[in-house]
Design a protein around this motif. Structure first.
Motif, PDB file in Angstrom:
ATOM      1  N   VAL A  84       0.870  -1.169   0.000  1.00 57.87           N
ATOM      2  CA  VAL A  84       0.000   0.000   0.000  1.00 57.87           C
ATOM      3  C   VAL A  84       0.908   1.219   0.000  1.00 57.87           C
ATOM      4  CG1 VAL A  84      -0.274   0.081   2.522  1.00 57.87           C
ATOM      5  CG2 VAL A  84      -1.994   1.132   1.069  1.00 57.87           C
ATOM      6  N   SER A  85       0.540   2.191  -0.815  1.00 58.78           N
ATOM      7  CA  SER A  85       1.347   3.388  -0.999  1.00 58.78           C
ATOM      8  C   SER A  85       0.633   4.587  -0.391  1.00 58.78           C
ATOM      9  CB  SER A  85       1.564   3.608  -2.502  1.00 58.78           C
ATOM     10  OG  SER A  85       1.941   4.928  -2.763  1.00 58.78           O
ATOM     11  N   LYS A  86       1.337   5.328   0.412  1.00 61.95           N
ATOM     12  CA  LYS A  86       0.778   6.536   1.019  1.00 61.95           C
ATOM     13  C   LYS A  86       0.365   7.537  -0.060  1.00 61.95           C
ATOM     14  CE  LYS A  86       2.016   9.765   4.714  1.00 61.95           C
ATOM     15  NZ  LYS A  86       3.122  10.141   5.620  1.00 61.95           N
ATOM     16  N   SER A  87       1.146   7.649  -1.118  1.00 60.25           N
ATOM     17  CA  SER A  87       0.806   8.598  -2.186  1.00 60.25           C
ATOM     18  C   SER A  87      -0.466   8.173  -2.917  1.00 60.25           C
ATOM     19  CB  SER A  87       1.973   8.779  -3.161  1.00 60.25           C
ATOM     20  OG  SER A  87       2.292   7.571  -3.778  1.00 60.25           O
ATOM     21  N   LYS A  88      -0.682   6.873  -3.112  1.00 63.93           N
ATOM     22  CA  LYS A  88      -1.927   6.420  -3.757  1.00 63.93           C
ATOM     23  C   LYS A  88      -3.134   6.702  -2.871  1.00 63.93           C
ATOM     24  CE  LYS A  88      -0.674   3.248  -7.220  1.00 63.93           C
ATOM     25  NZ  LYS A  88      -1.433   3.082  -8.407  1.00 63.93           N
ATOM     26  N   ILE A  89      -2.963   6.541  -1.577  1.00 61.99           N
ATOM     27  CA  ILE A  89      -4.049   6.857  -0.643  1.00 61.99           C
ATOM     28  C   ILE A  89      -4.393   8.340  -0.733  1.00 61.99           C
ATOM     29  CG2 ILE A  89      -4.675   7.028   1.795  1.00 61.99           C
ATOM     30  CD1 ILE A  89      -2.981   4.462   2.226  1.00 61.99           C
ATOM     31  N   PHE A  90      -3.372   9.192  -0.736  1.00 61.27           N
ATOM     32  CA  PHE A  90      -3.614  10.633  -0.841  1.00 61.27           C
ATOM     33  C   PHE A  90      -4.288  10.984  -2.171  1.00 61.27           C
ATOM     34  CE2 PHE A  90       0.001  11.713   2.291  1.00 61.27           C
ATOM     35  CZ  PHE A  90      -0.884  11.739   3.347  1.00 61.27           C
ATOM     36  N   ASN A  91      -3.853  10.349  -3.262  1.00 60.56           N
ATOM     37  CA  ASN A  91      -4.476  10.609  -4.563  1.00 60.56           C
ATOM     38  C   ASN A  91      -5.950  10.205  -4.557  1.00 60.56           C
ATOM     39  OD1 ASN A  91      -2.182  11.695  -5.713  1.00 60.56           O
ATOM     40  ND2 ASN A  91      -1.515   9.745  -6.588  1.00 60.56           N
ATOM     41  N   SER A  92      -6.262   9.067  -3.970  1.00 59.09           N
ATOM     42  CA  SER A  92      -7.661   8.617  -3.882  1.00 59.09           C
ATOM     43  C   SER A  92      -8.470   9.590  -3.037  1.00 59.09           C
ATOM     44  CB  SER A  92      -7.744   7.221  -3.274  1.00 59.09           C
ATOM     45  OG  SER A  92      -7.137   6.286  -4.114  1.00 59.09           O
ATOM     46  N   TYR A  93      -7.904  10.035  -1.939  1.00 60.93           N
ATOM     47  CA  TYR A  93      -8.575  10.988  -1.064  1.00 60.93           C
ATOM     48  C   TYR A  93      -8.868  12.300  -1.804  1.00 60.93           C
ATOM     49  CZ  TYR A  93      -9.396  13.961   3.015  1.00 60.93           C
ATOM     50  OH  TYR A  93      -9.937  14.822   3.908  1.00 60.93           O
ATOM     51  N   ARG A  94      -7.890  12.771  -2.580  1.00 55.64           N
ATOM     52  CA  ARG A  94      -8.094  14.005  -3.355  1.00 55.64           C
ATOM     53  C   ARG A  94      -9.211  13.837  -4.382  1.00 55.64           C
ATOM     54  NH1 ARG A  94      -2.477  14.802  -2.380  1.00 55.64           N
ATOM     55  NH2 ARG A  94      -1.796  13.529  -4.122  1.00 55.64           N
ATOM     56  N   ARG A  95      -9.276  12.649  -5.019  1.00 50.48           N
ATOM     57  CA  ARG A  95     -10.356  12.396  -5.986  1.00 50.48           C
ATOM     58  C   ARG A  95     -11.721  12.452  -5.304  1.00 50.48           C
ATOM     59  NH1 ARG A  95      -6.875   8.679  -8.131  1.00 50.48           N
ATOM     60  NH2 ARG A  95      -7.877   6.917  -7.103  1.00 50.48           N
ATOM     61  N   VAL A  96     -11.811  11.861  -4.125  1.00 53.24           N
ATOM     62  CA  VAL A  96     -13.073  11.885  -3.377  1.00 53.24           C
ATOM     63  C   VAL A  96     -13.436  13.320  -3.012  1.00 53.24           C
ATOM     64  CG1 VAL A  96     -14.165  11.208  -1.199  1.00 53.24           C
ATOM     65  CG2 VAL A  96     -12.874   9.527  -2.508  1.00 53.24           C
ATOM     66  N   LEU A  97     -12.466  14.093  -2.553  1.00 56.65           N
ATOM     67  CA  LEU A  97     -12.732  15.494  -2.213  1.00 56.65           C
ATOM     68  C   LEU A  97     -13.213  16.277  -3.427  1.00 56.65           C
ATOM     69  CD1 LEU A  97      -9.789  16.481   0.171  1.00 56.65           C
ATOM     70  CD2 LEU A  97     -12.189  16.110   0.759  1.00 56.65           C
ATOM     71  N   ARG A  98     -12.570  16.070  -4.582  1.00 58.38           N
ATOM     72  CA  ARG A  98     -12.994  16.761  -5.807  1.00 58.38           C
ATOM     73  C   ARG A  98     -14.420  16.376  -6.167  1.00 58.38           C
ATOM     74  NH1 ARG A  98      -7.679  16.045  -7.979  1.00 58.38           N
ATOM     75  NH2 ARG A  98      -8.370  14.101  -8.891  1.00 58.38           N
ATOM     76  N   HIS A  99     -14.723  15.096  -6.060  1.00 52.98           N
ATOM     77  CA  HIS A  99     -16.063  14.608  -6.395  1.00 52.98           C
ATOM     78  C   HIS A  99     -17.116  15.291  -5.521  1.00 52.98           C
ATOM     79  CE1 HIS A  99     -19.340  11.934  -7.412  1.00 52.98           C
ATOM     80  NE2 HIS A  99     -19.518  11.696  -6.111  1.00 52.98           N
ATOM     81  N   TYR A 100     -16.856  15.367  -4.215  1.00 54.14           N
ATOM     82  CA  TYR A 100     -17.833  15.977  -3.318  1.00 54.14           C
ATOM     83  C   TYR A 100     -17.885  17.495  -3.448  1.00 54.14           C
ATOM     84  CZ  TYR A 100     -18.958  11.587  -1.130  1.00 54.14           C
ATOM     85  OH  TYR A 100     -19.404  10.305  -0.914  1.00 54.14           O
TER      86      TYR A 100
END
Length: 87
Positions: free
Chosen positions: A68-84
């Protein structure tokens, strides 16, 4: 164990050394492991505690599943934030 790129960088492009080098020479224990059922809050605490950017994931029997990559987690989190934020 894991092998870090920094540990093998000096021999990666030296095929003449391949038969003389063994993975055991370069392996080290990871600073922590992530369990496949860990909550994301626990995963992020583990990243913060260790300072790691990548950690191995193991199943219930401690068998390697992946990383698991910390950067991938952050990227996924940013996508969720953009979506909302678009809603």
């Amino acid at each position: 164990g894991v092998v870090l790129l920094d540990e093998i960088r000096n021999i990666m492009f030296r095929p003449d050394l391949y038969k003389r080098m063994f993975v055991s020479k370069f392996m080290s224990m990871p600073p922590a492991t992530i369990r496949i059922g860990d909550a994301m809050e626990e995963v992020m605490k583990t990243f913060d505690r260790t300072g790691a950017w990548n950690l191995p994931v193991v199943d219930e029997e401690d068998r390697y599943v992946g990383f698991v990559s910390k950067s991938k987690i952050f990227n996924s989190y940013r996508r969720v934030l953009r979506h909302y934020s678009e809603d």
